[in-house]
Design a protein around this motif. Sequence first.
Motif, PDB file in Angstrom:
ATOM      1  N   GLY A   9     -13.968  60.943  86.978  1.00  0.00           N
ATOM      2  CA  GLY A   9     -13.337  61.641  85.873  1.00  0.00           C
ATOM      3  C   GLY A   9     -14.333  62.471  85.099  1.00  0.00           C
ATOM      4  O   GLY A   9     -15.531  62.437  85.378  1.00  0.00           O
ATOM      5  N   PRO A  10     -13.843  63.193  84.114  1.00  0.00           N
ATOM      6  CA  PRO A  10     -14.732  64.031  83.314  1.00  0.00           C
ATOM      7  C   PRO A  10     -15.608  63.186  82.383  1.00  0.00           C
ATOM      8  O   PRO A  10     -15.095  62.471  81.527  1.00  0.00           O
ATOM      9  N   VAL A  11     -16.905  63.270  82.583  1.00  0.00           N
ATOM     10  CA  VAL A  11     -17.849  62.467  81.805  1.00  0.00           C
ATOM     11  C   VAL A  11     -17.673  62.665  80.304  1.00  0.00           C
ATOM     12  O   VAL A  11     -17.612  61.685  79.558  1.00  0.00           O
ATOM     13  N   PRO A  12     -17.585  63.906  79.795  1.00  0.00           N
ATOM     14  CA  PRO A  12     -17.461  64.056  78.337  1.00  0.00           C
ATOM     15  C   PRO A  12     -16.258  63.318  77.747  1.00  0.00           C
ATOM     16  O   PRO A  12     -16.356  62.730  76.674  1.00  0.00           O
ATOM     17  N   VAL A  13     -15.138  63.310  78.458  1.00  0.00           N
ATOM     18  CA  VAL A  13     -13.945  62.616  77.962  1.00  0.00           C
ATOM     19  C   VAL A  13     -14.179  61.111  77.941  1.00  0.00           C
ATOM     20  O   VAL A  13     -13.851  60.427  76.962  1.00  0.00           O
ATOM     21  N   MET A  14     -14.768  60.570  79.001  1.00  0.00           N
ATOM     22  CA  MET A  14     -15.003  59.131  79.068  1.00  0.00           C
ATOM     23  C   MET A  14     -15.988  58.682  77.990  1.00  0.00           C
ATOM     24  O   MET A  14     -15.775  57.666  77.327  1.00  0.00           O
ATOM     25  N   VAL A  15     -17.061  59.437  77.803  1.00  0.00           N
ATOM     26  CA  VAL A  15     -18.063  59.084  76.789  1.00  0.00           C
ATOM     27  C   VAL A  15     -17.467  59.215  75.392  1.00  0.00           C
ATOM     28  O   VAL A  15     -17.679  58.345  74.533  1.00  0.00           O
ATOM     29  N   GLU A  16     -16.695  60.259  75.150  1.00  0.00           N
ATOM     30  CA  GLU A  16     -16.043  60.453  73.845  1.00  0.00           C
ATOM     31  C   GLU A  16     -15.116  59.279  73.536  1.00  0.00           C
ATOM     32  O   GLU A  16     -15.090  58.773  72.421  1.00  0.00           O
ATOM     33  N   ARG A  17     -14.349  58.833  74.530  1.00  0.00           N
ATOM     34  CA  ARG A  17     -13.447  57.700  74.312  1.00  0.00           C
ATOM     35  C   ARG A  17     -14.224  56.422  74.019  1.00  0.00           C
ATOM     36  O   ARG A  17     -13.839  55.644  73.152  1.00  0.00           O
ATOM     37  N   PHE A  18     -15.320  56.203  74.738  1.00  0.00           N
ATOM     38  CA  PHE A  18     -16.140  55.012  74.501  1.00  0.00           C
ATOM     39  C   PHE A  18     -16.711  55.044  73.085  1.00  0.00           C
ATOM     40  O   PHE A  18     -16.599  54.071  72.334  1.00  0.00           O
ATOM     41  N   LEU A  19     -17.328  56.157  72.705  1.00  0.00           N
ATOM     42  CA  LEU A  19     -17.917  56.263  71.369  1.00  0.00           C
ATOM     43  C   LEU A  19     -16.843  56.182  70.285  1.00  0.00           C
ATOM     44  O   LEU A  19     -17.058  55.574  69.230  1.00  0.00           O
ATOM     45  N   GLY A  20     -15.676  56.771  70.537  1.00  0.00           N
ATOM     46  CA  GLY A  20     -14.585  56.707  69.570  1.00  0.00           C
ATOM     47  C   GLY A  20     -14.141  55.276  69.312  1.00  0.00           C
ATOM     48  O   GLY A  20     -13.865  54.890  68.170  1.00  0.00           O
ATOM     49  N   SER A  21     -14.096  54.476  70.368  1.00  0.00           N
ATOM     50  CA  SER A  21     -13.745  53.060  70.202  1.00  0.00           C
ATOM     51  C   SER A  21     -14.789  52.331  69.380  1.00  0.00           C
ATOM     52  O   SER A  21     -14.457  51.532  68.502  1.00  0.00           O
ATOM     53  N   TRP A  22     -16.066  52.606  69.653  1.00  0.00           N
ATOM     54  CA  TRP A  22     -17.134  51.955  68.885  1.00  0.00           C
ATOM     55  C   TRP A  22     -17.185  52.463  67.460  1.00  0.00           C
ATOM     56  O   TRP A  22     -17.543  51.741  66.540  1.00  0.00           O
ATOM     57  N   PHE A  23     -16.806  53.705  67.235  1.00  0.00           N
ATOM     58  CA  PHE A  23     -16.794  54.257  65.881  1.00  0.00           C
ATOM     59  C   PHE A  23     -15.760  53.520  65.018  1.00  0.00           C
ATOM     60  O   PHE A  23     -15.993  53.292  63.833  1.00  0.00           O
ATOM     61  N   ARG A  24     -14.636  53.138  65.619  1.00  0.00           N
ATOM     62  CA  ARG A  24     -13.644  52.361  64.866  1.00  0.00           C
ATOM     63  C   ARG A  24     -14.226  50.999  64.477  1.00  0.00           C
ATOM     64  O   ARG A  24     -13.913  50.465  63.420  1.00  0.00           O
ATOM     65  N   ARG A  25     -15.072  50.451  65.331  1.00  0.00           N
ATOM     66  CA  ARG A  25     -15.716  49.163  65.046  1.00  0.00           C
ATOM     67  C   ARG A  25     -16.922  49.352  64.129  1.00  0.00           C
ATOM     68  O   ARG A  25     -17.181  48.515  63.271  1.00  0.00           O
ATOM     69  N   TRP A  26     -17.662  50.442  64.367  1.00  0.00           N
ATOM     70  CA  TRP A  26     -18.894  50.724  63.630  1.00  0.00           C
ATOM     71  C   TRP A  26     -18.768  52.087  62.942  1.00  0.00           C
ATOM     72  O   TRP A  26     -19.187  53.111  63.488  1.00  0.00           O
ATOM     73  N   PRO A  27     -18.214  52.171  61.733  1.00  0.00           N
ATOM     74  CA  PRO A  27     -18.031  53.474  61.083  1.00  0.00           C
ATOM     75  C   PRO A  27     -19.333  54.200  60.745  1.00  0.00           C
ATOM     76  O   PRO A  27     -19.307  55.393  60.446  1.00  0.00           O
ATOM     77  N   GLU A  28     -20.466  53.519  60.814  1.00  0.00           N
ATOM     78  CA  GLU A  28     -21.761  54.167  60.588  1.00  0.00           C
ATOM     79  C   GLU A  28     -22.501  54.394  61.909  1.00  0.00           C
ATOM     80  O   GLU A  28     -23.734  54.488  61.939  1.00  0.00           O
ATOM     81  N   LEU A  29     -21.757  54.498  63.005  1.00  0.00           N
ATOM     82  CA  LEU A  29     -22.302  54.661  64.351  1.00  0.00           C
ATOM     83  C   LEU A  29     -23.352  55.771  64.389  1.00  0.00           C
ATOM     84  O   LEU A  29     -23.155  56.852  63.838  1.00  0.00           O
ATOM     85  N   ARG A  30     -24.460  55.467  65.062  1.00  0.00           N
ATOM     86  CA  ARG A  30     -25.549  56.428  65.216  1.00  0.00           C
ATOM     87  C   ARG A  30     -25.907  56.530  66.691  1.00  0.00           C
ATOM     88  O   ARG A  30     -25.897  55.533  67.400  1.00  0.00           O
ATOM     89  N   CYS A  31     -26.220  57.746  67.148  1.00  0.00           N
ATOM     90  CA  CYS A  31     -26.566  57.983  68.546  1.00  0.00           C
ATOM     91  C   CYS A  31     -27.831  58.828  68.636  1.00  0.00           C
ATOM     92  O   CYS A  31     -28.122  59.625  67.747  1.00  0.00           O
TER      93      CYS A  31
END
Length: 158
Positions: A9-31
């Motif tokens: 699948g498209p890497v950007p979509v998969m990574v965005e979905r993964f980070l989006g899920s973690w952002f809901r858990r970690w609102p101060e997410l840093r990369c």
Amino acid sequence: MDHVFLAQGPVPVMVERFLGSWFRRWPELRCASGEDDSDGVFSPWAPGLEGASADTGSLLIARDEEMEANWDRSGYVLDERDEGPLALHYVPAGWQSLPMVPQKDPYGHVGFRYEPYDITVVGAGLYLFTLITPDDSAFTRAAVDTLLLSFSSTALRR
């Protein structure tokens, strides 16, 4: 712990979905870019910010500035909240087919004894993802499950 996955699948979509899920858990997410030639500077991540722009890359992921600072001192360990830093690496699969021996019955038969046998994975647009986590824990299992959901075909529809 390294967890390696083969996904399509498209890497950007998969990574965005993964980070989006973690952002809901970690609102101060840093990369930060985990590439060897990067400056390794962490910055806040928010939905809609590009997490992956290429088919090959690495991301270092921390809950907040405190976890980011402790990462250098402690590495991949769980903190007092039983959470730890993550790294995600991804590259295109460099082969047309891959021989393997599945540890579980690929047909999902129930009630029959499974004897492992050789199979070959064939496909286009396959990528290898490596998720690096602290030792086995509920946190690690949540990270793995979240990444697997990010790969699912229903998750790829926008």
